[in-house]
Design a protein around this motif. Structure first.
Motif, PDB file in Angstrom:
ATOM      1  N   LYS A   6       0.857  -1.179   0.000  1.00  0.00           N
ATOM      2  CA  LYS A   6       0.000   0.000   0.000  1.00  0.00           C
ATOM      3  C   LYS A   6       0.894   1.230   0.000  1.00  0.00           C
ATOM      4  O   LYS A   6       1.580   1.522   0.978  1.00  0.00           O
ATOM      5  CB  LYS A   6      -0.928   0.019   1.226  1.00  0.00           C
ATOM      6  CG  LYS A   6      -1.786   1.288   1.305  1.00  0.00           C
ATOM      7  CD  LYS A   6      -2.591   1.528   0.043  1.00  0.00           C
ATOM      8  CE  LYS A   6      -3.283   2.873   0.050  1.00  0.00           C
ATOM      9  NZ  LYS A   6      -3.953   3.165  -1.240  1.00  0.00           N
ATOM     10  N   HIS A   7       0.914   1.924  -1.142  1.00  0.00           N
ATOM     11  CA  HIS A   7       1.733   3.117  -1.303  1.00  0.00           C
ATOM     12  C   HIS A   7       0.823   4.335  -1.433  1.00  0.00           C
ATOM     13  O   HIS A   7      -0.175   4.301  -2.168  1.00  0.00           O
ATOM     14  CB  HIS A   7       2.623   3.008  -2.542  1.00  0.00           C
ATOM     15  CG  HIS A   7       3.583   1.859  -2.482  1.00  0.00           C
ATOM     16  ND1 HIS A   7       4.353   1.473  -3.558  1.00  0.00           N
ATOM     17  CD2 HIS A   7       3.907   1.017  -1.469  1.00  0.00           C
ATOM     18  CE1 HIS A   7       5.108   0.439  -3.218  1.00  0.00           C
ATOM     19  NE2 HIS A   7       4.846   0.139  -1.958  1.00  0.00           N
ATOM     20  N   PHE A   8       1.162   5.399  -0.724  1.00  0.00           N
ATOM     21  CA  PHE A   8       0.399   6.644  -0.794  1.00  0.00           C
ATOM     22  C   PHE A   8       1.187   7.670  -1.599  1.00  0.00           C
ATOM     23  O   PHE A   8       2.382   7.884  -1.330  1.00  0.00           O
ATOM     24  CB  PHE A   8       0.130   7.197   0.606  1.00  0.00           C
ATOM     25  CG  PHE A   8      -0.778   6.344   1.446  1.00  0.00           C
ATOM     26  CD1 PHE A   8      -2.153   6.458   1.336  1.00  0.00           C
ATOM     27  CD2 PHE A   8      -0.251   5.427   2.347  1.00  0.00           C
ATOM     28  CE1 PHE A   8      -2.992   5.671   2.119  1.00  0.00           C
ATOM     29  CE2 PHE A   8      -1.076   4.641   3.128  1.00  0.00           C
ATOM     30  CZ  PHE A   8      -2.448   4.764   3.012  1.00  0.00           C
ATOM     31  N   PRO A   9       0.568   8.326  -2.574  1.00  0.00           N
ATOM     32  CA  PRO A   9       1.292   9.334  -3.357  1.00  0.00           C
ATOM     33  C   PRO A   9       1.554  10.597  -2.537  1.00  0.00           C
ATOM     34  O   PRO A   9       0.739  10.986  -1.687  1.00  0.00           O
ATOM     35  CB  PRO A   9       0.342   9.618  -4.529  1.00  0.00           C
ATOM     36  CG  PRO A   9      -1.019   9.287  -3.995  1.00  0.00           C
ATOM     37  CD  PRO A   9      -0.824   8.143  -3.030  1.00  0.00           C
ATOM     38  N   ALA A  24       3.898   2.755   2.798  1.00  0.00           N
ATOM     39  CA  ALA A  24       3.375   2.458   4.126  1.00  0.00           C
ATOM     40  C   ALA A  24       3.381   0.971   4.421  1.00  0.00           C
ATOM     41  O   ALA A  24       3.651   0.541   5.546  1.00  0.00           O
ATOM     42  CB  ALA A  24       1.957   3.024   4.267  1.00  0.00           C
ATOM     43  N   VAL A  25       3.034   0.168   3.421  1.00  0.00           N
ATOM     44  CA  VAL A  25       3.084  -1.295   3.526  1.00  0.00           C
ATOM     45  C   VAL A  25       3.839  -1.793   2.304  1.00  0.00           C
ATOM     46  O   VAL A  25       3.455  -1.510   1.172  1.00  0.00           O
ATOM     47  CB  VAL A  25       1.672  -1.909   3.578  1.00  0.00           C
ATOM     48  CG1 VAL A  25       1.745  -3.426   3.603  1.00  0.00           C
ATOM     49  CG2 VAL A  25       0.912  -1.393   4.793  1.00  0.00           C
ATOM     50  N   ASP A  26       4.929  -2.523   2.542  1.00  0.00           N
ATOM     51  CA  ASP A  26       5.826  -2.878   1.453  1.00  0.00           C
ATOM     52  C   ASP A  26       6.120  -4.381   1.461  1.00  0.00           C
ATOM     53  O   ASP A  26       6.954  -4.858   2.224  1.00  0.00           O
ATOM     54  CB  ASP A  26       7.131  -2.083   1.599  1.00  0.00           C
ATOM     55  CG  ASP A  26       8.009  -2.164   0.363  1.00  0.00           C
ATOM     56  OD1 ASP A  26       7.499  -2.539  -0.710  1.00  0.00           O
ATOM     57  OD2 ASP A  26       9.206  -1.854   0.471  1.00  0.00           O
ATOM     58  N   GLU A  27       5.373  -5.125   0.659  1.00  0.00           N
ATOM     59  CA  GLU A  27       5.559  -6.571   0.494  1.00  0.00           C
ATOM     60  C   GLU A  27       5.397  -7.332   1.817  1.00  0.00           C
ATOM     61  O   GLU A  27       6.274  -8.092   2.231  1.00  0.00           O
ATOM     62  CB  GLU A  27       6.926  -6.864  -0.138  1.00  0.00           C
ATOM     63  CG  GLU A  27       7.090  -6.267  -1.526  1.00  0.00           C
ATOM     64  CD  GLU A  27       8.419  -6.627  -2.165  1.00  0.00           C
ATOM     65  OE1 GLU A  27       9.265  -7.200  -1.469  1.00  0.00           O
ATOM     66  OE2 GLU A  27       8.601  -6.331  -3.359  1.00  0.00           O
ATOM     67  N   GLY A  52      -4.231  -3.291   8.643  1.00  0.00           N
ATOM     68  CA  GLY A  52      -5.581  -3.589   9.103  1.00  0.00           C
ATOM     69  C   GLY A  52      -6.638  -2.979   8.213  1.00  0.00           C
ATOM     70  O   GLY A  52      -7.646  -3.624   7.886  1.00  0.00           O
ATOM     71  N   ARG A  53      -6.425  -1.766   7.792  1.00  0.00           N
ATOM     72  CA  ARG A  53      -7.424  -1.096   6.957  1.00  0.00           C
ATOM     73  C   ARG A  53      -7.413  -1.621   5.525  1.00  0.00           C
ATOM     74  O   ARG A  53      -8.433  -1.555   4.838  1.00  0.00           O
ATOM     75  CB  ARG A  53      -7.201   0.412   7.003  1.00  0.00           C
ATOM     76  CG  ARG A  53      -7.348   0.940   8.418  1.00  0.00           C
ATOM     77  CD  ARG A  53      -7.621   2.401   8.514  1.00  0.00           C
ATOM     78  NE  ARG A  53      -7.883   2.785   9.903  1.00  0.00           N
ATOM     79  CZ  ARG A  53      -8.356   3.955  10.284  1.00  0.00           C
ATOM     80  NH1 ARG A  53      -8.632   4.872   9.364  1.00  0.00           N
ATOM     81  NH2 ARG A  53      -8.572   4.218  11.557  1.00  0.00           N
ATOM     82  N   CYS A  54      -6.279  -2.152   5.089  1.00  0.00           N
ATOM     83  CA  CYS A  54      -6.262  -2.830   3.788  1.00  0.00           C
ATOM     84  C   CYS A  54      -7.078  -4.119   3.854  1.00  0.00           C
ATOM     85  O   CYS A  54      -7.776  -4.470   2.900  1.00  0.00           O
ATOM     86  CB  CYS A  54      -4.826  -3.144   3.373  1.00  0.00           C
ATOM     87  SG  CYS A  54      -3.862  -1.719   2.826  1.00  0.00           S
ATOM     88  N   ILE A  55      -6.985  -4.830   4.969  1.00  0.00           N
ATOM     89  CA  ILE A  55      -7.712  -6.092   5.111  1.00  0.00           C
ATOM     90  C   ILE A  55      -9.216  -5.874   5.022  1.00  0.00           C
ATOM     91  O   ILE A  55      -9.944  -6.658   4.403  1.00  0.00           O
ATOM     92  CB  ILE A  55      -7.321  -6.785   6.429  1.00  0.00           C
ATOM     93  CG1 ILE A  55      -5.886  -7.303   6.346  1.00  0.00           C
ATOM     94  CG2 ILE A  55      -8.277  -7.938   6.749  1.00  0.00           C
ATOM     95  CD1 ILE A  55      -5.366  -7.893   7.641  1.00  0.00           C
ATOM     96  N   ALA A  58     -10.683  -0.697   3.502  1.00  0.00           N
ATOM     97  CA  ALA A  58     -10.921   0.731   3.665  1.00  0.00           C
ATOM     98  C   ALA A  58     -10.009   1.521   2.731  1.00  0.00           C
ATOM     99  O   ALA A  58     -10.313   2.667   2.377  1.00  0.00           O
ATOM    100  CB  ALA A  58     -10.680   1.154   5.116  1.00  0.00           C
ATOM    101  N   TYR A  59      -8.885   0.926   2.374  1.00  0.00           N
ATOM    102  CA  TYR A  59      -7.955   1.510   1.413  1.00  0.00           C
ATOM    103  C   TYR A  59      -7.898   0.625   0.169  1.00  0.00           C
ATOM    104  O   TYR A  59      -7.951  -0.601   0.284  1.00  0.00           O
ATOM    105  CB  TYR A  59      -6.540   1.591   1.991  1.00  0.00           C
ATOM    106  CG  TYR A  59      -6.352   2.552   3.139  1.00  0.00           C
ATOM    107  CD1 TYR A  59      -7.048   3.752   3.209  1.00  0.00           C
ATOM    108  CD2 TYR A  59      -5.438   2.270   4.156  1.00  0.00           C
ATOM    109  CE1 TYR A  59      -6.859   4.627   4.256  1.00  0.00           C
ATOM    110  CE2 TYR A  59      -5.236   3.142   5.205  1.00  0.00           C
ATOM    111  CZ  TYR A  59      -5.946   4.316   5.249  1.00  0.00           C
ATOM    112  OH  TYR A  59      -5.752   5.179   6.294  1.00  0.00           O
ATOM    113  N   PRO A  60      -7.751   1.214  -1.014  1.00  0.00           N
ATOM    114  CA  PRO A  60      -7.479   0.400  -2.203  1.00  0.00           C
ATOM    115  C   PRO A  60      -6.069  -0.167  -2.112  1.00  0.00           C
ATOM    116  O   PRO A  60      -5.163   0.459  -1.569  1.00  0.00           O
ATOM    117  CB  PRO A  60      -7.621   1.400  -3.360  1.00  0.00           C
ATOM    118  CG  PRO A  60      -7.372   2.742  -2.739  1.00  0.00           C
ATOM    119  CD  PRO A  60      -7.879   2.650  -1.332  1.00  0.00           C
ATOM    120  N   ILE A  61      -5.872  -1.367  -2.642  1.00  0.00           N
ATOM    121  CA  ILE A  61      -4.605  -2.066  -2.546  1.00  0.00           C
ATOM    122  C   ILE A  61      -3.696  -1.680  -3.709  1.00  0.00           C
ATOM    123  O   ILE A  61      -4.132  -1.647  -4.858  1.00  0.00           O
ATOM    124  CB  ILE A  61      -4.823  -3.592  -2.532  1.00  0.00           C
ATOM    125  CG1 ILE A  61      -5.891  -3.970  -1.504  1.00  0.00           C
ATOM    126  CG2 ILE A  61      -3.517  -4.324  -2.254  1.00  0.00           C
ATOM    127  CD1 ILE A  61      -5.588  -3.534  -0.105  1.00  0.00           C
TER     128      ILE A  61
END
Length: 332
Positions: A6-9, A24-27, A52-55, A58-61
């Motif tokens: 999960k990468h945020f621009p 934020a989340v890397d592999e 947790g929010r990816c699961i 709540a966020y696009p993957i």
């Protein structure tokens, strides 16, 4: 999940042009087993809440897979499910928020807060809805006659019980507890943790318990995942991780766990990490932890360690895990 990203621009300028990304989340890869409580720990900003929010989507993957075993024993990649088809999965995977004050709408009654998901998804009639809310409030330790009150009438611990009831109203299978007790008084935390354990047995729940409090994690979790700057650095059974950590970052975290025994405090060595946490928008090369690791060697600066299994269920992302003699925490 496998290789979750999960990468945020980073947006700058009048037109919001992307000038980079925050990883934020890397592999991230780990498995949550049915019926267990899996702890997810790390410093603030390590990406555990984002996981947790990816699961719960709540966020696009950004990338990777999240394989979910349905009630029909089919495997679905949640990362690939379109937004409009997520409703059935969001009933099965629920979230308990950290702040019991900001997570409850002050303009809605307790009945409206807990039953909202039933009403929006048209899961039952009004009469059945009232019955289910009454029963669930009793299960979390609240009186049913409180249903028409507003959140301001309740304490922090009671509000969190309302949040727990709201999460469980759809009979979920997996509950993501995002710092579920960190905002509560110490005297209330044990009650809430005991309640979560009781509800887990009653409803056959699986928990992902996100926290920075290692004492809480030890109390409630079966296995633990340790994260550092968006990456998983160690996975192990709770007892194994506390007694025999295999990653230097885990050793440093455990050295900060408070010990009630004055003699134990005197004989214990606290590890103070040098430098700052790596910037997830510009992480260092090789192992992200190497600038702060006293065991680092030249290989650590250039080669990223894979998360590999050492023995049994203990996995670690460190080139020299077999050679290091790290100190854990011994409890009576």
């Amino acid at each position: 999940m496998s290789q979750l990203k999960k990468h945020f621009p980073i947006l700058r300028g009048v037109f919001g042009a992307a000038k980079g990304t925050v990883k934020a989340v890397d592999e991230v890869s780990f498995t949550i087993r049915k019926g267990e409580t899996l702890g997810l720990v790390g410093e603030s900003g390590c990406g555990k809440t984002t996981v947790g929010r990816c699961i719960v989507r709540a966020y696009p993957i950004t990338g990777g897979q999240m394989l979910y075993q349905t009630r029909d024993n089919e495997f679905i990649d949640l990362a690939a499910v379109p937004e409009k088809e997520l409703a059935p999965f969001r009933r099965d995977i629920r979230l308990i928020f950290q702040d019991p004050y900001s997570s409850l709408n002050p303009r809605m009654t307790i009945f409206e807060l807990v039953s909202e998901v039933l009403r929006v998804n048209k899961l039952c009639s009004r009469d059945e809805m009232q019955s289910r809310v009454e029963d669930l409030l009793k299960r979390v330790g609240l009186r049913p006659e409180y249903m028409q009150r507003y959140p301001h009438a309740f304490s922090g611990g009671e509000r969190q019980r309302i949040g727990i009831a709201r999460a469980l109203i759809t009979n979920p299978r997996l509950v993501v507890c995002d710092e579920a007790v960190s905002a509560l008084d110490v005297s209330i935390r044990a009650q809430t943790l005991n309640l979560l354990e009781s509800l887990q047995a009653d409803f056959d729940l699986t928990y992902l318990f996100i926290s920075h409090d290692l004492s809480v994690i030890r109390y409630i979790c079966d296995r633990i995942v340790v994260m550092y700057v968006g990456k998983v650095v160690e996975v192990a059974n709770a007892l194994d991780l506390y007694m025999t950590p295999r990653h230097p970052y885990t050793e440093a975290l455990l050295s900060s766990v408070p010990i009630a025994d004055p003699v134990g405090r005197e004989t214990r060595r606290r590890i103070y990490l040098q430098g700052e946490v790596a910037d997830p928008s510009h992480p260092p090369t090789g192992c992200y932890f190497h600038p702060r690791c006293k065991y680092a060697q030249d290989r650590c600066k250039t080669e990223t360690p894979d998360l590999r299994r050492l023995n049994g269920h203990h996995s670690v992302a460190c080139h020299f895990a077999e050679k290091l003699e790290l100190k854990g925490v011994i409890y009576d």
